[in-house]
Design a protein around this motif. Structure first.
Motif, PDB file in Angstrom:
ATOM      1  N   LEU A   2       6.619 -51.278 -31.873  1.00  0.00           N
ATOM      2  CA  LEU A   2       6.956 -51.035 -33.268  1.00  0.00           C
ATOM      3  C   LEU A   2       5.781 -51.400 -34.154  1.00  0.00           C
ATOM      4  O   LEU A   2       5.090 -52.398 -33.917  1.00  0.00           O
ATOM      5  N   LEU A   3       5.561 -50.592 -35.187  1.00  0.00           N
ATOM      6  CA  LEU A   3       4.533 -50.850 -36.188  1.00  0.00           C
ATOM      7  C   LEU A   3       5.190 -50.731 -37.549  1.00  0.00           C
ATOM      8  O   LEU A   3       5.577 -49.641 -37.963  1.00  0.00           O
ATOM      9  N   ASP A   4       5.357 -51.847 -38.228  1.00  0.00           N
ATOM     10  CA  ASP A   4       6.061 -51.891 -39.521  1.00  0.00           C
ATOM     11  C   ASP A   4       7.444 -51.265 -39.430  1.00  0.00           C
ATOM     12  O   ASP A   4       7.878 -50.521 -40.312  1.00  0.00           O
ATOM     13  N   GLY A   5       8.140 -51.508 -38.344  1.00  0.00           N
ATOM     14  CA  GLY A   5       9.494 -51.002 -38.161  1.00  0.00           C
ATOM     15  C   GLY A   5       9.574 -49.596 -37.612  1.00  0.00           C
ATOM     16  O   GLY A   5      10.658 -49.103 -37.326  1.00  0.00           O
ATOM     17  N   ASN A   6       8.458 -48.916 -37.471  1.00  0.00           N
ATOM     18  CA  ASN A   6       8.427 -47.556 -36.930  1.00  0.00           C
ATOM     19  C   ASN A   6       8.004 -47.610 -35.472  1.00  0.00           C
ATOM     20  O   ASN A   6       7.016 -48.269 -35.127  1.00  0.00           O
ATOM     21  N   SER A   7       8.725 -46.901 -34.628  1.00  0.00           N
ATOM     22  CA  SER A   7       8.394 -46.845 -33.216  1.00  0.00           C
ATOM     23  C   SER A   7       7.239 -45.878 -32.991  1.00  0.00           C
ATOM     24  O   SER A   7       7.244 -44.764 -33.509  1.00  0.00           O
ATOM     25  N   LEU A   8       6.229 -46.312 -32.235  1.00  0.00           N
ATOM     26  CA  LEU A   8       5.090 -45.448 -31.947  1.00  0.00           C
ATOM     27  C   LEU A   8       5.449 -44.485 -30.825  1.00  0.00           C
ATOM     28  O   LEU A   8       6.143 -44.842 -29.880  1.00  0.00           O
ATOM     29  N   GLU A   9       4.951 -43.258 -30.927  1.00  0.00           N
ATOM     30  CA  GLU A   9       5.232 -42.218 -29.948  1.00  0.00           C
ATOM     31  C   GLU A   9       4.502 -42.505 -28.639  1.00  0.00           C
ATOM     32  O   GLU A   9       3.323 -42.864 -28.629  1.00  0.00           O
ATOM     33  N   VAL A  10       5.190 -42.325 -27.519  1.00  0.00           N
ATOM     34  CA  VAL A  10       4.605 -42.486 -26.196  1.00  0.00           C
ATOM     35  C   VAL A  10       4.235 -41.109 -25.680  1.00  0.00           C
ATOM     36  O   VAL A  10       5.057 -40.203 -25.665  1.00  0.00           O
ATOM     37  N   VAL A  11       2.955 -40.932 -25.272  1.00  0.00           N
ATOM     38  CA  VAL A  11       2.470 -39.637 -24.802  1.00  0.00           C
ATOM     39  C   VAL A  11       1.942 -39.772 -23.374  1.00  0.00           C
ATOM     40  O   VAL A  11       1.605 -40.863 -22.914  1.00  0.00           O
ATOM     41  N   ASP A  12       1.890 -38.640 -22.677  1.00  0.00           N
ATOM     42  CA  ASP A  12       1.353 -38.610 -21.316  1.00  0.00           C
ATOM     43  C   ASP A  12      -0.133 -38.298 -21.289  1.00  0.00           C
ATOM     44  O   ASP A  12      -0.835 -38.684 -20.359  1.00  0.00           O
ATOM     45  N   ASP A  13      -0.619 -37.578 -22.306  1.00  0.00           N
ATOM     46  CA  ASP A  13      -2.047 -37.306 -22.408  1.00  0.00           C
ATOM     47  C   ASP A  13      -2.401 -36.990 -23.854  1.00  0.00           C
ATOM     48  O   ASP A  13      -1.555 -36.609 -24.644  1.00  0.00           O
ATOM     49  N   PHE A  14      -3.669 -37.205 -24.202  1.00  0.00           N
ATOM     50  CA  PHE A  14      -4.140 -36.887 -25.535  1.00  0.00           C
ATOM     51  C   PHE A  14      -5.645 -36.677 -25.502  1.00  0.00           C
ATOM     52  O   PHE A  14      -6.325 -37.051 -24.542  1.00  0.00           O
ATOM     53  N   CYS A  15      -6.155 -36.079 -26.554  1.00  0.00           N
ATOM     54  CA  CYS A  15      -7.578 -35.782 -26.660  1.00  0.00           C
ATOM     55  C   CYS A  15      -8.243 -36.885 -27.477  1.00  0.00           C
ATOM     56  O   CYS A  15      -7.815 -37.186 -28.595  1.00  0.00           O
ATOM     57  N   TYR A  16      -9.272 -37.499 -26.913  1.00  0.00           N
ATOM     58  CA  TYR A  16     -10.009 -38.558 -27.591  1.00  0.00           C
ATOM     59  C   TYR A  16     -11.499 -38.257 -27.477  1.00  0.00           C
ATOM     60  O   TYR A  16     -12.027 -38.176 -26.376  1.00  0.00           O
ATOM     61  N   LEU A  17     -12.151 -38.059 -28.619  1.00  0.00           N
ATOM     62  CA  LEU A  17     -13.576 -37.737 -28.678  1.00  0.00           C
ATOM     63  C   LEU A  17     -13.938 -36.541 -27.804  1.00  0.00           C
ATOM     64  O   LEU A  17     -14.957 -36.513 -27.117  1.00  0.00           O
ATOM     65  N   GLY A  18     -13.060 -35.538 -27.781  1.00  0.00           N
ATOM     66  CA  GLY A  18     -13.326 -34.312 -27.050  1.00  0.00           C
ATOM     67  C   GLY A  18     -12.942 -34.322 -25.587  1.00  0.00           C
ATOM     68  O   GLY A  18     -13.054 -33.314 -24.912  1.00  0.00           O
ATOM     69  N   SER A  19     -12.494 -35.459 -25.078  1.00  0.00           N
ATOM     70  CA  SER A  19     -12.082 -35.551 -23.676  1.00  0.00           C
ATOM     71  C   SER A  19     -10.581 -35.802 -23.599  1.00  0.00           C
ATOM     72  O   SER A  19     -10.028 -36.525 -24.416  1.00  0.00           O
ATOM     73  N   THR A  20      -9.952 -35.208 -22.603  1.00  0.00           N
ATOM     74  CA  THR A  20      -8.520 -35.390 -22.415  1.00  0.00           C
ATOM     75  C   THR A  20      -8.271 -36.573 -21.486  1.00  0.00           C
ATOM     76  O   THR A  20      -8.795 -36.614 -20.375  1.00  0.00           O
ATOM     77  N   VAL A  21      -7.505 -37.531 -21.977  1.00  0.00           N
ATOM     78  CA  VAL A  21      -7.147 -38.717 -21.208  1.00  0.00           C
ATOM     79  C   VAL A  21      -5.694 -38.555 -20.801  1.00  0.00           C
ATOM     80  O   VAL A  21      -4.849 -38.211 -21.623  1.00  0.00           O
ATOM     81  N   SER A  22      -5.378 -38.797 -19.523  1.00  0.00           N
ATOM     82  CA  SER A  22      -3.995 -38.632 -19.069  1.00  0.00           C
ATOM     83  C   SER A  22      -3.474 -39.923 -18.462  1.00  0.00           C
ATOM     84  O   SER A  22      -4.235 -40.751 -17.965  1.00  0.00           O
ATOM     85  N   SER A  23      -2.174 -40.067 -18.488  1.00  0.00           N
ATOM     86  CA  SER A  23      -1.535 -41.293 -18.006  1.00  0.00           C
ATOM     87  C   SER A  23      -1.439 -41.360 -16.490  1.00  0.00           C
ATOM     88  O   SER A  23      -1.256 -42.435 -15.937  1.00  0.00           O
ATOM     89  N   ASN A  24      -1.577 -40.247 -15.789  1.00  0.00           N
ATOM     90  CA  ASN A  24      -1.428 -40.256 -14.337  1.00  0.00           C
ATOM     91  C   ASN A  24      -2.750 -40.519 -13.611  1.00  0.00           C
ATOM     92  O   ASN A  24      -2.839 -40.362 -12.397  1.00  0.00           O
ATOM     93  N   LEU A  25      -3.782 -40.918 -14.355  1.00  0.00           N
ATOM     94  CA  LEU A  25      -5.094 -41.264 -13.805  1.00  0.00           C
ATOM     95  C   LEU A  25      -5.767 -40.103 -13.080  1.00  0.00           C
ATOM     96  O   LEU A  25      -6.619 -40.304 -12.231  1.00  0.00           O
ATOM     97  N   SER A  26      -5.390 -38.881 -13.424  1.00  0.00           N
ATOM     98  CA  SER A  26      -5.957 -37.689 -12.804  1.00  0.00           C
ATOM     99  C   SER A  26      -6.882 -36.995 -13.793  1.00  0.00           C
ATOM    100  O   SER A  26      -6.655 -37.023 -15.000  1.00  0.00           O
ATOM    101  N   LEU A  27      -7.920 -36.373 -13.280  1.00  0.00           N
ATOM    102  CA  LEU A  27      -8.854 -35.628 -14.115  1.00  0.00           C
ATOM    103  C   LEU A  27      -8.561 -34.138 -14.127  1.00  0.00           C
ATOM    104  O   LEU A  27      -9.348 -33.365 -14.677  1.00  0.00           O
ATOM    105  N   ASP A  28      -7.455 -33.720 -13.528  1.00  0.00           N
ATOM    106  CA  ASP A  28      -7.139 -32.294 -13.433  1.00  0.00           C
ATOM    107  C   ASP A  28      -7.057 -31.619 -14.798  1.00  0.00           C
ATOM    108  O   ASP A  28      -7.602 -30.534 -14.998  1.00  0.00           O
ATOM    109  N   ALA A  29      -6.384 -32.256 -15.755  1.00  0.00           N
ATOM    110  CA  ALA A  29      -6.241 -31.657 -17.091  1.00  0.00           C
ATOM    111  C   ALA A  29      -7.597 -31.526 -17.762  1.00  0.00           C
ATOM    112  O   ALA A  29      -7.910 -30.491 -18.371  1.00  0.00           O
TER     113      ALA A  29
END
Length: 102
Positions: A35-62
């Motif tokens: 929670l951040l100021d009473g709001n729940s933060l969204e949980v994602v499986d992957d996202f783009c950070y600085l042009g690279s896709t980071v995934s939660s399954n530790l795989s580079l396939d995406a």
């Protein structure tokens, strides 16, 4: 830790946007609830950070698939101007390929 970071930001008149902030865990099965100021933060499986896709399954396939797609798109866009241009030499075409595609 998120609440302490949020408090430190407020000391400098900054704020964290809870709608734009997401959380991701790697290598675990449990989805955290932060929670951040009473709001729940969204949980994602992957996202783009600085042009690279980071995934939660530790795989580079995406990431690999996205990079192959970007290279393929760029290769196709250069078709009329470079690949089918009879005024450019093979050497020039290879330089463009190395610079833009690879």
């Amino acid at each position: 830790m998120v609440n302490q970071f949020n408090s430190a930001c407020k000391l400098f008149s900054m704020s964290i946007n809870a709608r734009k902030t997401v959380i991701m865990t790697q290598g675990g099965d449990l989805k955290p609830s932060i929670l951040l100021d009473g709001n729940s933060l969204e949980v994602v499986d992957d996202f783009c950070y600085l042009g690279s896709t980071v995934s939660s399954n530790l795989s580079l396939d995406a990431e690999i698939n996205i990079r192959i797609g970007k290279a393929s798109t760029m290769f196709e866009k250069l078709g009329g101007r470079v690949w089918y241009n009879m005024h450019l030499t093979i050497k020039t075409k290879m330089i463009v390929y190395q610079a833009c595609i690879l």
